[in-house]
Motif scaffolding. Sequence first.
Motif, PDB file in Angstrom:
ATOM      1  N   LEU A 118       0.723  -1.153   0.111  1.00 46.68           N
ATOM      2  CA  LEU A 118      -0.052  -0.059   0.020  1.00 46.68           C
ATOM      3  C   LEU A 118       0.696   1.189   0.121  1.00 46.68           C
ATOM      4  O   LEU A 118       0.857   2.343  -0.600  1.00 46.68           O
ATOM      5  N   GLY A 161      -2.188  -1.915  -4.655  1.00 44.26           N
ATOM      6  CA  GLY A 161      -2.476  -0.830  -3.658  1.00 44.26           C
ATOM      7  C   GLY A 161      -3.758  -0.490  -3.452  1.00 44.26           C
ATOM      8  O   GLY A 161      -4.504  -0.119  -2.162  1.00 44.26           O
ATOM      9  N   SER A 165      -6.285  -0.542  -0.090  1.00 46.78           N
ATOM     10  CA  SER A 165      -6.723   0.656   0.355  1.00 46.78           C
ATOM     11  C   SER A 165      -8.325   0.694   0.427  1.00 46.78           C
ATOM     12  O   SER A 165      -8.910   0.989   1.414  1.00 46.78           O
TER      13      SER A 165
END
Length: 377
Positions: A118, A161, A165
């Motif tokens: 991330l 990522g 998220s």
Amino acid sequence: MNFLKTHLNIQFFCLTIIFMLFEGGGYLGIGGYYAPAIILTITASFLTAFRYGITFRQEHFFITILFLIMLFHLNSSIEYMDSSRLIWGFLLLFIMFFALTLYKPQIQDLKIIKYSFLLSAFIISSFILLAREEYGGSGRYTLDIFGPTDPNHLASFLTLGFIFSIKEVFYSLKGIKKIFCIFASIIILTAILFTGSRGAFVSILFAAPILFLITPKKMFIGLFLTAVIFIFSFILLPEDLTNRFIKDSYNDESNKTRIMLWDRSIEKISERPLLGYGAVRSRNITGVGAAHNTFLAFALHFGIIGLLMIILILWKIFRNCLNKDMFLFLALFVNLMINSIILENTNTMPFWFTLIFLTFAVNYKTDNPKIYLWNNI
């Protein structure tokens, strides 16, 4: 979480993920600049395994077969000097996969690796938005640190990522941390769209909804808010890029060329079906261009036997992700597969890093079936 309390192999692996934007090879492969980072990760992995215990699993047999096929072709491979980095890339990535997966991961390791993906995606996305460079006059954007990085490969990594998220926003974090992850989601998605990668766009559309299957009551709200993030990100795009995703036909010359390359690759595979051609650039094998498909490329390099080995590794991951507790990893797997069908990921770090992370998750769940990963990762 305390990064410094994790074992050395996890520390080096996470740092290698976080600083991947300095790879410098153009396709997120090992490149001339990043081989030392992979070598350090391999060294730390073997040291950790010898100290804390070695666990051999079926994937070690599969990756060893791939390694042996590569060695079988080594003499013919080195005749192609422009493939020298490809040889080193396969060598280091195979050994890294083998060495890291000797280790029994802990749940803390999985968390830290997740946040490394991330953080890396957020850093790369921020660089794209703040210091982006147009890629070859195409109207698409990328990073140019040691050289321009192919935007499709860059976007394929950023999708990881984005999935992480979204999971954090809807299921894990609260308060200011949730607000930050909403912001990170917008930044990462906008960067993906700036690359103009329709493959990454499609992979998100298929993979992200899997996260909401865990709680059907949240599905409508989750999909609605995710759509809002998409819309907000599109507002920030130039009109040409918006048209590329929404208005332009996906059956354009780019995809027609890709299909032609697939046909050519299948033709060349049929000439050497069992063990392939070795670690030679696929464009040197086909004579017209890269295979643009990970599975066809594996068959070109290592034959049907080598392709079967990687499929068996992927099959182990897939069948163990068909569990409500493993839907995050199923989303990552679906995302990886879609990108791998469209791109040639045989020798790229996003493919192998994700494969290692998914293998860690599956092995942890196998060893600890009573631990509920969805709430802990």
